[in-house]
Design a protein around this motif. Sequence first.
Motif, short mmCIF file in Angstrom:
data_model
loop_
_atom_site.label_atom_id
_atom_site.label_comp_id
_atom_site.label_asym_id
_atom_site.label_seq_id
_atom_site.Cartn_x
_atom_site.Cartn_y
_atom_site.Cartn_z
N THR A 1 0.87 -1.18 0.00
CA THR A 1 0.00 0.00 0.00
C THR A 1 0.90 1.22 0.00
O THR A 1 1.62 1.48 0.97
CB THR A 1 -0.91 0.02 1.24
OG1 THR A 1 -1.76 -1.13 1.20
CG2 THR A 1 -1.76 1.28 1.26
N TYR B 1 -2.70 3.69 -2.02
CA TYR B 1 -3.19 2.83 -3.10
C TYR B 1 -2.22 1.66 -3.25
O TYR B 1 -1.06 1.73 -2.84
CB TYR B 1 -3.29 3.61 -4.42
CG TYR B 1 -1.98 4.24 -4.87
CD1 TYR B 1 -1.12 3.57 -5.74
CD2 TYR B 1 -1.60 5.50 -4.42
CE1 TYR B 1 0.08 4.14 -6.15
CE2 TYR B 1 -0.42 6.08 -4.82
CZ TYR B 1 0.42 5.41 -5.69
OH TYR B 1 1.61 5.97 -6.08
N SER B 2 -2.72 0.58 -3.84
CA SER B 2 -1.90 -0.62 -4.01
C SER B 2 -1.03 -0.48 -5.25
O SER B 2 -1.49 0.00 -6.30
CB SER B 2 -2.80 -1.85 -4.13
OG SER B 2 -2.02 -3.01 -4.30
#
Length: 573
Positions: free
Chosen positions: A10, A20-21
Amino acid sequence: MLDLVIRGGTIIDGSGASGYSGDVGVNGGRIVAIGSVAEPGRTEIDATDRVVCPGFVDPHTHYDAQLFWDPAASPSNLHGVTTIIGGNCGFTLAPLNPGDAPYLQRMMAKVEGMPLAALESGLDWSWRTFADYLARLDGNLGVNAGFLVGHCAIRRAVMGADATGNEADPEQLEAMKALLSEGVAAGGLGFSTSLSYTHNDGDGAPVASRFAGDNEVIALCSVVSEHEGTTLEYVTDGCMQGFSDQELDLMVAMSRAARRPLNWNVLTVDSADPDRYRAQLGASARAAEHGARVVALTMPVLVGMNMSFLNYCALNMLPDWGEVLGLPVPERMARLADPQTRAHLAERAASPDAGVFSRLTGWGGYRIGDTFSPANDGLGGRTVADIAAERGTGHFDTLLDVVAADELRTVLWPAPTDDDDESWRLRAEAWQSEHTLLGGSDAGAHLDRMCGAPYTTAFLGDCLRGRRLAALETAVHMLTDAPARLFGLRERGRIEQGWWADLVVFDPDTVDSAAMRLVEDLPGGSARLFADAVGVDHVLVNGTPIVSGGQATGARPGTLLRSGRDTETVLVG
């Protein structure tokens, strides 16, 4: 093929934006790809269920000496710190005249709590100019490190022993300005000074900078304006008890003369005195109205600090206490046994004159550490309140009775008086101000009394699983991009393509600081307090792992940060 790819974490980029990934690709020490990275890496890190964020920036350390025997800057490195700023409070190890090393050693031992034996045996003190000092560190650092040029060393180099007790004449001031200019041109990040009454040298006299008139301080700040990528740092009595109009006027004049931000250390927040901290932040607002920028450093955790009635410590700063605690031990013990003296000390400690040091007066909350007499066997780990209840004596008398039995050697751990919910609410309020910056660890100083280096991981753990006073993205921003931007660090503080790969990979479910412990690993056989990190898997500096699997690698990829080259100007006014 890339040098390294961190996959599936992440990503919290430091800007404050939502995580966000994705993957992070690194090549040549820089971030070259973010998101979905198809290209393989010579080394790959699986960051599944982990957070990947920029390396933390500690804006207030005293690693100036320790880096010579510990280039890793431990334990800050274990806690994700990839960049440190040293040379604070006007205290630097250069410039240095021949024969002045013993004076500086004793001053740093007294004012910054660095063991004298470590200072004497851990460094050879062979440099002379600030450029010489920086050159000795360049290429031998585990973290990125930048240093301000300290007022006390400049004054001593120009005025010798006359630096203590005297104002500078015009010729001496010009020589100081020239020395500062040389130091900043060599890479110093700016100018630091102290006018704080708590700062005394190894002889017990006020440190040299305390004898400077306002004209001297402002003239030296004006030198900073002539150099790119510079800043100011300042410590004064007002940092402890609130700024007078004269102190505020001086800070405004300093920032305006340098055309640079000025940061001061450290803003404390206590619900028992909320007006003080609000007035201090109000001083920053007033400074902005006059074309200046004044930023308060404030810690997001409460750093435990041990005390002793034997050695110089913060207790000496309580009103009238220094006169007693400064006596030879036999006389000190006799005075501390006297009921009238006890009553007077307790009364003065509780008075408004104690200012910020009133935080030390929760006597019942003191926890007993190491003891040294049969009379105190079994007291270690117990609170004074518990012992007092058992004995039927008052908290303060009980504390002094325990200390007297050990001939003042007892190690004491005060419980903070400002650990209440309202104080924490006010801290969270203060963090939202444009006039505050998280920091003030003093890492590298007060080595046997405190360990502020782990504030980064302790804060993250608190945000994720404790009080949750800040969102994770906000907390990371405050530890990374915010200090990087105040100091104008070029291409550091965020996960951004093309920027330096200073990165941390941590487990959000466990990230924290372990408990403090005493380790005997300093030169000369001295000990220091140390805390391991929990949940920090990897730390990269300029793309090279300095921590892997939670353990230091011994790599030394750090950059000696030089003003102008590695910093850009943050203009004020």
